[in-house]
Design a protein around this motif. Structure first.
Motif, PDB file in Angstrom:
ATOM      1  N   PRO A  70       0.794  -1.245   0.000  1.00 48.56           N
ATOM      2  CA  PRO A  70       0.000   0.000   0.000  1.00 48.56           C
ATOM      3  C   PRO A  70       0.816   1.280   0.000  1.00 48.56           C
ATOM      4  CG  PRO A  70      -0.977  -1.563   1.492  1.00 48.56           C
ATOM      5  CD  PRO A  70       0.334  -2.160   1.061  1.00 48.56           C
ATOM      6  N   PHE A  71       0.355   2.207  -0.857  1.00 48.00           N
ATOM      7  CA  PHE A  71       0.933   3.554  -0.897  1.00 48.00           C
ATOM      8  C   PHE A  71      -0.151   4.609  -0.716  1.00 48.00           C
ATOM      9  CE2 PHE A  71       0.833   2.142  -5.544  1.00 48.00           C
ATOM     10  CZ  PHE A  71      -0.481   2.562  -5.754  1.00 48.00           C
ATOM     11  N   TYR A  72      -1.341   4.184  -0.263  1.00 47.22           N
ATOM     12  CA  TYR A  72      -2.476   5.094  -0.138  1.00 47.22           C
ATOM     13  C   TYR A  72      -2.303   6.050   1.043  1.00 47.22           C
ATOM     14  CZ  TYR A  72      -4.423   1.226  -2.865  1.00 47.22           C
ATOM     15  OH  TYR A  72      -4.634   0.240  -3.800  1.00 47.22           O
ATOM     16  N   ALA A  73      -3.108   7.130   1.020  1.00 45.38           N
ATOM     17  CA  ALA A  73      -3.125   8.060   2.142  1.00 45.38           C
ATOM     18  C   ALA A  73      -3.481   7.304   3.416  1.00 45.38           C
ATOM     19  CB  ALA A  73      -4.147   9.170   1.884  1.00 45.38           C
ATOM     20  N   SER A  74      -2.659   7.479   4.437  1.00 45.65           N
ATOM     21  CA  SER A  74      -2.805   6.662   5.643  1.00 45.65           C
ATOM     22  C   SER A  74      -2.087   7.311   6.810  1.00 45.65           C
ATOM     23  CB  SER A  74      -2.208   5.271   5.396  1.00 45.65           C
ATOM     24  OG  SER A  74      -2.043   4.558   6.596  1.00 45.65           O
ATOM     25  N   PRO A  75      -2.633   7.162   8.024  1.00 50.47           N
ATOM     26  CA  PRO A  75      -1.883   7.593   9.219  1.00 50.47           C
ATOM     27  C   PRO A  75      -0.695   6.690   9.534  1.00 50.47           C
ATOM     28  CG  PRO A  75      -4.261   7.453   9.659  1.00 50.47           C
ATOM     29  CD  PRO A  75      -4.008   6.766   8.351  1.00 50.47           C
ATOM     30  N   GLN A  76      -0.568   5.580   8.822  1.00 45.71           N
ATOM     31  CA  GLN A  76       0.560   4.662   8.963  1.00 45.71           C
ATOM     32  C   GLN A  76       0.610   3.981  10.325  1.00 45.71           C
ATOM     33  OE1 GLN A  76       2.528   3.978   6.263  1.00 45.71           O
ATOM     34  NE2 GLN A  76       1.268   5.411   5.081  1.00 45.71           N
ATOM     35  N   ALA A  77      -0.558   3.672  10.878  1.00 46.24           N
ATOM     36  CA  ALA A  77      -0.586   2.903  12.116  1.00 46.24           C
ATOM     37  C   ALA A  77      -0.135   1.470  11.885  1.00 46.24           C
ATOM     38  CB  ALA A  77      -1.992   2.922  12.717  1.00 46.24           C
ATOM     39  N   ASP A  78      -0.322   0.975  10.656  1.00 44.48           N
ATOM     40  CA  ASP A  78       0.120  -0.371  10.304  1.00 44.48           C
ATOM     41  C   ASP A  78       0.737  -0.344   8.910  1.00 44.48           C
ATOM     42  OD1 ASP A  78       0.604  -3.094  10.218  1.00 44.48           O
ATOM     43  OD2 ASP A  78      -1.450  -3.623   9.669  1.00 44.48           O
ATOM     44  N   ALA A  79       1.745   0.511   8.747  1.00 48.67           N
ATOM     45  CA  ALA A  79       2.522   0.574   7.504  1.00 48.67           C
ATOM     46  C   ALA A  79       1.646   0.691   6.266  1.00 48.67           C
ATOM     47  CB  ALA A  79       3.429  -0.645   7.394  1.00 48.67           C
ATOM     48  N   GLY A  80       0.582   1.489   6.360  1.00 53.04           N
ATOM     49  CA  GLY A  80      -0.253   1.770   5.206  1.00 53.04           C
ATOM     50  C   GLY A  80      -1.419   0.825   5.017  1.00 53.04           C
ATOM     51  N   TYR A  81      -1.513  -0.234   5.808  1.00 54.37           N
ATOM     52  CA  TYR A  81      -2.667  -1.121   5.729  1.00 54.37           C
ATOM     53  C   TYR A  81      -3.847  -0.573   6.537  1.00 54.37           C
ATOM     54  CZ  TYR A  81      -0.112  -4.596   3.109  1.00 54.37           C
ATOM     55  OH  TYR A  81       0.584  -5.240   2.108  1.00 54.37           O
ATOM     56  N   ASP A  82      -3.731   0.636   6.992  1.00 57.12           N
ATOM     57  CA  ASP A  82      -4.840   1.412   7.580  1.00 57.12           C
ATOM     58  C   ASP A  82      -5.091   2.583   6.630  1.00 57.12           C
ATOM     59  OD1 ASP A  82      -2.163   2.121   8.453  1.00 57.12           O
ATOM     60  OD2 ASP A  82      -3.061   3.643   9.741  1.00 57.12           O
TER      61      ASP A  82
END
Length: 571
Positions: A70-82
């Motif tokens: 994942p490279f989507y917009a994310s808070p990165q709580a789980d390396a972009g899987y959030d």
């Protein structure tokens, strides 16, 4: 708990072998973990432009497609899987224009692009969830997730006994007293796929990226979208594990297949054979086959193979079982040895059998020798193979990362996953020298070990005995040798000693020694590739073959198959 059922009788029939087409059937697909692949702007984090700059390297390696985590917009709580926005790129990775350029460049180089889609859960910063919390218990958006009242006199206990895969309860209580379900981190609330708006949204997301030109999707937690009716208690005390095959009321429910039949109709609307790949952890490989019936997804990861020990009997059993399970549904088997969630196989094979997470370096020389042999075995099997970035360099897991640099969410939660996935996510070394070995000008987000320069692309390129050149030669031969990778069966050759595998495919033989000692065997043909140096002596002048070398031995001669090695033969 929902009972597993057999495939409905009216499902689409599998096409005959003669009718099957599809680039994915024997494709070699390379997983890129973007934050650890290449950094273009010196901020210590890999990005899309970094990936784009290295596409020629991937083309020259000999792969068919690139799968991007994942490279989507994310808070990165789980390396972009959030994921907070499925139609936007996180600024740390770039922009939609960068993604568009990456897709176009890949296609110009003859590579296909597969992207992750994460449909089991969103980020807690996703608009739906933020509004569901902000609007209170009466918000209709709560129906798109799993909100429930708690148990106990005042609702102070979770609604059921499910546990998070990352450790602790699978429920979090919000300020108004309600609880929401998250099989992963609290920042990853599970979606309710019984709600039509959820299905509509993901059909739209698929079309967005298909219109951008992607060639397919890797479906994260494909087995988890549907939960058993009523969310029944598990009734056991075993802590969940991400990489497990137990029967659970929230995994591998039959309702997921209706979703994927809907997705298949969308994929089939687009030209160019777009595909979807299931990350589906199931109790058996036969259950995995349900995800790749002719009107569902195209491939499913073979986690049973990934978890197999370096043992000839185990390997043969899993290979036979995998091919047999896929044959009735007309799907290709897939093979994988490493990914971003497990210890790299170089380190796994360096240790006594201990599952997919290893905490010690073990015997690095033994691990690399076995890993090279395992790779040649995998690439000789019929079907599609997945490579994880850096395995072509023989990278080990980094098992001594200090606690203060770790970012795996499971590391910070008690009794969950082992929390050591950071070890396989350390950024790649591209050059023999430099502060981050060519990863980027600003260091790397996880520290690279001293000495990784010797494992870099630069150091290994042109060294005929290197692991990188072994992969390059193997992938080139996989294209050149007739039918290697195609088909749906292998012919096991009789008379092999314990611990040795030998199988035939049209015009090809493969011999594998999983023991710790050399074994003498009859020469089956012309040696074209070996994972280590091979010597033949009986009835012939000695012939030595290693990476890229070939040897011709007379009929009725023998050769010595070294310990923990694989040899390819042309016949």
């Amino acid at each position: 708990m929902t009972q597993h059922s057999a495939a409905p009788a009216d499902r689409a029939a599998a096409p005959s072998a003669a009718d099957r087409t599809g680039w994915w059937r024997d494709a070699v697909i390379y997983q890129v973990y973007p934050r650890s692949f290449a950094d273009s702007n010196g901020d210590g984090m890999g990005d899309i432009e970094g990936v784009r700059s290295r596409l020629p390297y991937l083309r020259d390696l000999g792969i068919d497609a690139v799968w991007l985590s994942p490279f989507y917009a994310s808070p990165q709580a789980d390396a972009g899987y959030d994921v907070a926005d499925y139609r936007a790129i996180d600024p740390m990775f770039g922009t939609l224009l960068d993604a568009d350029a990456l897709i176009r460049d890949a296609h110009d180089l003859g590579l296909r692009i597969i992207v992750d889609v994460v449909p089991n859960h969103t980020s807690d910063q996703y608009e739906w969830f933020r509004r569901a919390i902000g609007d209170g218990p009466s918000s209709p958006l709560r129906d798109r997730y799993h909100f429930r009242a708690g148990k106990g006199e005042n609702g102070e206990l979770p609604p059921n006994d499910w546990e998070s895969i990352f450790g602790g309860p699978a429920w979090t209580r919000v300020a108004d007293g309600s609880w929401y379900l998250h099989l992963f981190a609290p920042e990853q609330p599970d979606l309710n796929w019984e709600h039509p708006a959820v299905a509509d949204e993901f059909r739209s997301i698929l079309r967005f990226w298909l219109d951008m030109g992607v060639d397919g999707f890797r479906v994260d937690v494909a087995h988890g979208l549907v939960k058993a009716p009523g969310l029944p208690d598990l009734g056991g005390s075993d802590q969940l594990r991400l990489l497990g095959n137990d029967v659970m009321p929230f995994f591998d429910q039959d309702g997921v297949h209706e979703i994927y039949r809907s997705w298949r109709t969308i994929l089939d609307e687009y030209p160019g054979e777009r595909i979807a790949v299931a990350e589906a952890w199931t109790p058996t490989v036969e259950r995995t086959a349900h995800y790749v019936r002719p009107d569902e997804l195209h491939q499913a990861f073979n986690f049973q193979y990934l978890g197999t020990h370096w043992d000839a009997a185990e390997l043969r059993e899993v290979i036979d079982g995998s091919l047999a399970a896929m044959r009735p549904v007309g799907a290709p088997a897939t093979w994988v040895l490493s990914n971003h969630d497990v210890t790299r196989h170089t380190t796994r094979f360096a240790n006594p059998p201990a599952g997919t997470q290893i905490r010690t370096p073990g015997d690095p020389e033994l691990g690399l020798r076995r890993a090279r042999a395992a790779t040649l075995l995998m690439l000789a099997l019929p079907g599609s193979a997945y490579l994880y970035q850096g395995e072509e360099l023989g990278l080990p897991d980094v098992t001594d990362l200090p606690d203060e640099v770790r970012q795996d969410p499971s590391f910070f939660r008690a009794a969950g996953q082992d929390g050591f996935r950071d070890g396989c996510r350390v950024p790649l070394p591209w050059t023999a020298e430099g502060s981050s070995y060519g990863f980027g000008s600003g260091g790397s987000w996880l520290p690279q070990p001293a000495g990784w320069g010797a494992l870099s692309v630069e150091a290994q390129t042109g060294d005929s005995g290197s692991t990188l050149e072994l992969y390059r030669r193997a992938l080139s031969l996989r294209r050149e040798l007739p039918g290697l990778g195609a088909g749906e069966s292998v012919e096991w050759l009789p008379g092999t000693p314990d611990g040795v595998l030998a199988f035939a495919r049209p015009g090809f033989r493969c011999t594998v020694n999983t023991t710790g000692r050399p074994v003498r065997l009859p020469v089956p043909g012309r040696m074209v590739l070996a994972s280590t140096e091979v010597t033949g002596a009986t009835g012939a002048a000695e012939v030595t073959g290693a990476t890229g070398a070939t040897g011709v031995l007379p009929e009725n001669s023998e050769f010595e198959l070294p310990a923990d090695s694989t040899v390819w033969w042309s016949v």
